[in-house]
Design a protein around this motif. Structure first.
Motif, PDB file in Angstrom:
ATOM      1  N   LEU A   1     -49.438  71.469 -63.668  1.00  0.00           N
ATOM      2  CA  LEU A   1     -50.324  70.873 -62.665  1.00  0.00           C
ATOM      3  C   LEU A   1     -49.734  69.618 -62.041  1.00  0.00           C
ATOM      4  CD1 LEU A   1     -53.106  70.609 -61.240  1.00  0.00           C
ATOM      5  CD2 LEU A   1     -53.881  69.338 -63.268  1.00  0.00           C
ATOM      6  N   LEU A   2     -49.727  69.592 -60.719  1.00  0.00           N
ATOM      7  CA  LEU A   2     -49.487  68.355 -59.978  1.00  0.00           C
ATOM      8  C   LEU A   2     -50.816  67.975 -59.343  1.00  0.00           C
ATOM      9  CD1 LEU A   2     -47.466  66.211 -58.918  1.00  0.00           C
ATOM     10  CD2 LEU A   2     -47.214  67.628 -56.880  1.00  0.00           C
ATOM     11  N   ASN A   3     -51.484  67.011 -59.940  1.00  0.00           N
ATOM     12  CA  ASN A   3     -52.827  66.629 -59.498  1.00  0.00           C
ATOM     13  C   ASN A   3     -52.729  65.491 -58.488  1.00  0.00           C
ATOM     14  OD1 ASN A   3     -55.508  66.088 -59.181  1.00  0.00           O
ATOM     15  ND2 ASN A   3     -55.934  65.680 -61.338  1.00  0.00           N
ATOM     16  N   LEU A   4     -53.124  65.774 -57.255  1.00  0.00           N
ATOM     17  CA  LEU A   4     -53.113  64.763 -56.193  1.00  0.00           C
ATOM     18  C   LEU A   4     -54.442  64.028 -56.089  1.00  0.00           C
ATOM     19  CD1 LEU A   4     -51.391  66.842 -53.338  1.00  0.00           C
ATOM     20  CD2 LEU A   4     -50.310  65.477 -55.138  1.00  0.00           C
ATOM     21  N   GLY A   5     -55.384  64.390 -56.952  1.00  0.00           N
ATOM     22  CA  GLY A   5     -56.745  63.867 -56.823  1.00  0.00           C
ATOM     23  C   GLY A   5     -56.892  62.390 -57.102  1.00  0.00           C
ATOM     24  N   ASP A   6     -55.920  61.785 -57.801  1.00  0.00           N
ATOM     25  CA  ASP A   6     -56.033  60.358 -58.110  1.00  0.00           C
ATOM     26  C   ASP A   6     -55.400  59.474 -57.042  1.00  0.00           C
ATOM     27  OD1 ASP A   6     -53.446  61.082 -58.601  1.00  0.00           O
ATOM     28  OD2 ASP A   6     -53.313  60.191 -60.598  1.00  0.00           O
ATOM     29  N   ILE A   7     -54.936  60.091 -55.959  1.00  0.00           N
ATOM     30  CA  ILE A   7     -54.329  59.323 -54.864  1.00  0.00           C
ATOM     31  C   ILE A   7     -55.371  59.012 -53.800  1.00  0.00           C
ATOM     32  CG2 ILE A   7     -52.623  59.374 -53.005  1.00  0.00           C
ATOM     33  CD1 ILE A   7     -51.370  59.100 -55.727  1.00  0.00           C
ATOM     34  N   ASN A   8     -55.384  57.754 -53.353  1.00  0.00           N
ATOM     35  CA  ASN A   8     -56.229  57.328 -52.241  1.00  0.00           C
ATOM     36  C   ASN A   8     -55.348  57.304 -50.990  1.00  0.00           C
ATOM     37  OD1 ASN A   8     -57.497  55.692 -50.235  1.00  0.00           O
ATOM     38  ND2 ASN A   8     -58.742  54.687 -51.803  1.00  0.00           N
ATOM     39  N   PRO A   9     -55.478  58.289 -50.086  1.00  0.00           N
ATOM     40  CA  PRO A   9     -54.577  58.349 -48.935  1.00  0.00           C
ATOM     41  C   PRO A   9     -54.671  57.151 -48.002  1.00  0.00           C
ATOM     42  CG  PRO A   9     -56.174  60.156 -48.883  1.00  0.00           C
ATOM     43  CD  PRO A   9     -56.405  59.396 -50.131  1.00  0.00           C
ATOM     44  N   TYR A  10     -55.859  56.574 -47.887  1.00  0.00           N
ATOM     45  CA  TYR A  10     -56.015  55.397 -47.021  1.00  0.00           C
ATOM     46  C   TYR A  10     -55.151  54.246 -47.547  1.00  0.00           C
ATOM     47  CZ  TYR A  10     -58.096  51.383 -44.672  1.00  0.00           C
ATOM     48  OH  TYR A  10     -58.272  50.223 -43.954  1.00  0.00           O
ATOM     49  N   ILE A  11     -55.265  53.966 -48.857  1.00  0.00           N
ATOM     50  CA  ILE A  11     -54.485  52.887 -49.468  1.00  0.00           C
ATOM     51  C   ILE A  11     -52.991  53.209 -49.411  1.00  0.00           C
ATOM     52  CG2 ILE A  11     -53.990  51.679 -51.628  1.00  0.00           C
ATOM     53  CD1 ILE A  11     -56.596  50.821 -50.319  1.00  0.00           C
ATOM     54  N   SER A  12     -52.645  54.465 -49.686  1.00  0.00           N
ATOM     55  CA  SER A  12     -51.231  54.853 -49.667  1.00  0.00           C
ATOM     56  C   SER A  12     -50.608  54.650 -48.289  1.00  0.00           C
ATOM     57  CB  SER A  12     -51.082  56.320 -50.092  1.00  0.00           C
ATOM     58  OG  SER A  12     -51.377  56.481 -51.460  1.00  0.00           O
ATOM     59  N   TYR A  13     -51.370  54.978 -47.254  1.00  0.00           N
ATOM     60  CA  TYR A  13     -50.858  54.798 -45.887  1.00  0.00           C
ATOM     61  C   TYR A  13     -50.669  53.314 -45.574  1.00  0.00           C
ATOM     62  CZ  TYR A  13     -50.178  55.770 -40.923  1.00  0.00           C
ATOM     63  OH  TYR A  13     -49.644  55.878 -39.652  1.00  0.00           O
ATOM     64  N   GLN A  14     -51.645  52.501 -45.965  1.00  0.00           N
ATOM     65  CA  GLN A  14     -51.536  51.061 -45.704  1.00  0.00           C
ATOM     66  C   GLN A  14     -50.357  50.455 -46.456  1.00  0.00           C
ATOM     67  OE1 GLN A  14     -53.383  49.844 -43.298  1.00  0.00           O
ATOM     68  NE2 GLN A  14     -54.427  51.822 -43.163  1.00  0.00           N
ATOM     69  N   GLU A  15     -50.131  50.906 -47.692  1.00  0.00           N
ATOM     70  CA  GLU A  15     -48.994  50.410 -48.473  1.00  0.00           C
ATOM     71  C   GLU A  15     -47.677  50.842 -47.833  1.00  0.00           C
ATOM     72  OE1 GLU A  15     -51.076  50.361 -52.921  1.00  0.00           O
ATOM     73  OE2 GLU A  15     -49.784  52.032 -52.314  1.00  0.00           O
ATOM     74  N   ALA A  16     -47.640  52.059 -47.294  1.00  0.00           N
ATOM     75  CA  ALA A  16     -46.416  52.562 -46.665  1.00  0.00           C
ATOM     76  C   ALA A  16     -46.038  51.726 -45.458  1.00  0.00           C
ATOM     77  CB  ALA A  16     -46.596  54.023 -46.275  1.00  0.00           C
ATOM     78  N   LYS A  17     -47.015  51.238 -44.731  1.00  0.00           N
ATOM     79  CA  LYS A  17     -46.743  50.442 -43.538  1.00  0.00           C
ATOM     80  C   LYS A  17     -46.078  49.105 -43.874  1.00  0.00           C
ATOM     81  CE  LYS A  17     -50.034  50.125 -40.481  1.00  0.00           C
ATOM     82  NZ  LYS A  17     -51.396  49.970 -39.904  1.00  0.00           N
ATOM     83  N   ILE A  18     -46.257  48.633 -45.105  1.00  0.00           N
ATOM     84  CA  ILE A  18     -45.670  47.347 -45.502  1.00  0.00           C
ATOM     85  C   ILE A  18     -44.153  47.461 -45.642  1.00  0.00           C
ATOM     86  CG2 ILE A  18     -45.639  45.565 -47.295  1.00  0.00           C
ATOM     87  CD1 ILE A  18     -48.541  46.336 -47.931  1.00  0.00           C
ATOM     88  N   TYR A  19     -43.686  48.624 -46.149  1.00  0.00           N
ATOM     89  CA  TYR A  19     -42.240  48.836 -46.346  1.00  0.00           C
ATOM     90  C   TYR A  19     -41.822  50.133 -45.646  1.00  0.00           C
ATOM     91  CZ  TYR A  19     -42.911  45.343 -50.016  1.00  0.00           C
ATOM     92  OH  TYR A  19     -43.235  44.206 -50.702  1.00  0.00           O
ATOM     93  N   PRO A  20     -41.842  50.150 -44.327  1.00  0.00           N
ATOM     94  CA  PRO A  20     -41.551  51.390 -43.594  1.00  0.00           C
ATOM     95  C   PRO A  20     -40.099  51.839 -43.690  1.00  0.00           C
ATOM     96  CG  PRO A  20     -41.739  49.547 -42.077  1.00  0.00           C
ATOM     97  CD  PRO A  20     -42.141  49.026 -43.429  1.00  0.00           C
ATOM     98  N   GLU A  21     -39.221  50.960 -44.207  1.00  0.00           N
ATOM     99  CA  GLU A  21     -37.810  51.338 -44.313  1.00  0.00           C
ATOM    100  C   GLU A  21     -37.559  52.323 -45.456  1.00  0.00           C
ATOM    101  OE1 GLU A  21     -38.433  47.658 -46.798  1.00  0.00           O
ATOM    102  OE2 GLU A  21     -39.050  48.374 -44.822  1.00  0.00           O
ATOM    103  N   LEU A  22     -38.482  52.421 -46.409  1.00  0.00           N
ATOM    104  CA  LEU A  22     -38.327  53.363 -47.524  1.00  0.00           C
ATOM    105  C   LEU A  22     -38.584  54.785 -47.042  1.00  0.00           C
ATOM    106  CD1 LEU A  22     -40.145  51.409 -50.385  1.00  0.00           C
ATOM    107  CD2 LEU A  22     -37.685  51.503 -49.888  1.00  0.00           C
ATOM    108  N   ARG A  23     -37.745  55.729 -47.482  1.00  0.00           N
ATOM    109  CA  ARG A  23     -37.873  57.108 -47.018  1.00  0.00           C
ATOM    110  C   ARG A  23     -39.228  57.704 -47.372  1.00  0.00           C
ATOM    111  NH1 ARG A  23     -33.363  61.410 -48.679  1.00  0.00           N
ATOM    112  NH2 ARG A  23     -32.153  60.022 -47.315  1.00  0.00           N
ATOM    113  N   VAL A  24     -39.705  57.461 -48.596  1.00  0.00           N
ATOM    114  CA  VAL A  24     -40.990  58.037 -48.996  1.00  0.00           C
ATOM    115  C   VAL A  24     -42.110  57.508 -48.112  1.00  0.00           C
ATOM    116  CG1 VAL A  24     -41.398  56.257 -50.756  1.00  0.00           C
ATOM    117  CG2 VAL A  24     -42.536  58.477 -50.948  1.00  0.00           C
ATOM    118  N   ASN A  25     -42.025  56.223 -47.718  1.00  0.00           N
ATOM    119  CA  ASN A  25     -43.056  55.646 -46.864  1.00  0.00           C
ATOM    120  C   ASN A  25     -42.976  56.193 -45.444  1.00  0.00           C
ATOM    121  OD1 ASN A  25     -44.091  54.162 -48.948  1.00  0.00           O
ATOM    122  ND2 ASN A  25     -43.018  52.272 -48.421  1.00  0.00           N
TER     123      ASN A  25
END
Length: 203
Positions: free
Chosen positions: A55-79
């Motif tokens: 199982l890869l459970n994605l249910g514990d991820i908050n997409p809103y928070i993840s998107y906001q965090e990604a915007k802080i370090y946009p140079e990272l490939r995952v972000n």
């Protein structure tokens, strides 16, 4: 081919010799319900139908928070992958909660969550490939990707899953095209049960 050796094995042992499964989902209720449903049917209840290894459970991820965090370090490939899931305007309209009750037929939510857990998915897929490819002279690995085009989780992650199947196969098996079967289904019953929700038929 059935032999005396395979007849001595349980169905689970036979499957473990031949197959590997990775189950990606967001809705923890669906996972729990399937395990309860199959508890007395699958291997006499000795193991879960959907276990933690598969199982890869994605249910514990908050997409809103993840998107906001990604915007802080946009140079990272995952972000960058996370930010590609949707425009800023769409991201700002997301509700601020995790996906434990599902993606709500919104594909960008599950794609953001998948991007945040891509390392876990790659680890699981690479392990499965290595286990099946121990005798590389004889083995031919066939990949089956099954997803619903109706909701948000499967339809939001299927493209990334196919991409990583292709890349990991070429890296760890051979440089040719992997043998991939894709099954996308649209469950009419589910649409009828949620007739008031316009997102399902649009998907």
């Amino acid at each position: 081919e059935r032999t005396k050796a395979t007849e001595m094995k349980s169905r689970l042992q036979v499957m473990n010799d031949t197959y590997r499964f990775i189950f990606v989902d967001t809705d923890s209720r669906d996972i729990e319900n399937k395990n309860k449903e199959y508890r007395n049917l699958y291997e006499g209840g000795k193991v879960d139908f959907i276990n933690k290894v598969e199982l890869l459970n994605l249910g514990d991820i908050n997409p809103y928070i993840s998107y906001q965090e990604a915007k802080i370090y946009p140079e990272l490939r995952v972000n960058r992958r996370i930010m590609e899931a949707c425009p800023d305007m769409v991201a700002e309209s997301m509700d601020n909660r995790d996906l434990s009750f599902g993606a709500g037929a919104l594909r960008h939510k599950s794609r953001i969550a998948f991007g945040r857990k891509i390392g876990d998915f790659v680890d699981k897929l690479q392990t499965a490939i290595n286990e099946l490819n121990q005798d590389s002279e004889k083995n031919v690995i066939h990949y089956w990707v099954v997803a619903s085009s109706n909701g948000g989780t499967g339809s939001g992650t299927v493209q990334d899953v196919l991409y990583y199947v292709n890349m990991l196969h070429r890296t760890h098996v051979d440089k040719g095209n992997p043998k991939v079967g894709l099954v996308l289904y649209m469950p009419r019953v589910y649409m009828n049960l949620n007739a008031e929700n316009e997102k399902y038929p649009r998907n």
